[in-house]
Design a protein around this motif. Structure first.
Motif, PDB file in Angstrom:
ATOM      1  N   THR A  25      47.242  37.980  39.895  1.00 34.82           N
ATOM      2  CA  THR A  25      48.496  37.635  40.022  1.00 34.82           C
ATOM      3  C   THR A  25      48.997  36.768  38.527  1.00 34.82           C
ATOM      4  O   THR A  25      47.978  36.243  37.946  1.00 34.82           O
ATOM      5  N   GLU A  47      45.353  37.030  44.727  1.00 30.15           N
ATOM      6  CA  GLU A  47      45.803  37.090  46.122  1.00 30.15           C
ATOM      7  C   GLU A  47      44.982  38.293  46.898  1.00 30.15           C
ATOM      8  O   GLU A  47      44.807  39.361  46.157  1.00 30.15           O
ATOM      9  N   VAL A  99      46.365  41.179  34.907  1.00 34.24           N
ATOM     10  CA  VAL A  99      47.348  41.174  35.966  1.00 34.24           C
ATOM     11  C   VAL A  99      47.568  42.542  36.499  1.00 34.24           C
ATOM     12  O   VAL A  99      47.599  43.466  35.684  1.00 34.24           O
TER      13      VAL A  99
END
Length: 184
Positions: A25, A47, A99
């Motif tokens: 993330t 996550e 990301v």
């Protein structure tokens, strides 16, 4: 969540031992951190996306000390295909090459100051750490290891002792005769 500076994880008590698929993330405050002893680290907020820990947030820190740097770089290149551009990464606060990328973490319980905490022990590519070899890689592997593979002693390969002969019966004077006593 709290941080243990001697490990590679920010702990979330809902994190459980085992393998977990995660997605990286965006970092809230950039990619870099520093331990209480001054060791720089590259942090990856994660996550968990499946299983009983789905939705759990945790953070992997790849330490950038002289001793740990090669392992950290190798891991990030293998897992995410990172281009090793640290300068570009330093300019990004909430975006970057990691990301949205998937990875797999292995979490194990570890004791610290008399308490047990979950710790991210390994960061791998999602789906496992092994990758397929190209044909030239296979040829090199076969050439390198063939002799060693053949040299491995298996239980069935061990030299076998000659079968034991049954014990001789005790001598019987009526049956014991010499060659000269044979009638033909």
């Amino acid at each position: 969540m709290y941080h243990n500076t001697f490990t590679k994880t920010y702990y979330n008590m809902s994190l459980k031992s085992g393998k977990h698929i995660c997605i990286v993330t965006p970092p809230a405050n950039g990619w870099f951190c520093e331990s209480s002893t001054g060791t720089a680290g590259l942090r990856l907020p994660l996550e968990i996306t499946s299983g009983e820990c789905k939705g759990t947030l945790c953070e992997y820190v790849g330490w950038l000390s002289h001793a740990a740097l090669p392992r950290t770089v190798k891991t990030l290149v293998e897992v995410f295909g990172w281009d090793r551009n640290l300068d570009a990464l330093g300019k990004l606060l909430d975006s970057g090459p990691f990301v949205g990328k998937e990875c797999e973490i292995t979490v194990e319980d570890e004791e610290y100051n008399g308490k047990t905490y979950p710790k991210i022990k390994w960061l791998n590519r999602a789906g496992g750490g092994a990758r397929m070899l190209a044909k030239d890689g296979i040829a090199a592997l076969v050439k390198k290891l063939s002799a060693e593979v053949l040299a491995v002693q298996l239980e069935d390969d061990a030299p076998k002792a000659a079968p034991k002969m049954p014990p001789r019966p005790p001598a019987d004077k009526d049956l014991d005769i010499s060659d000269s006593e044979i009638p033909f």
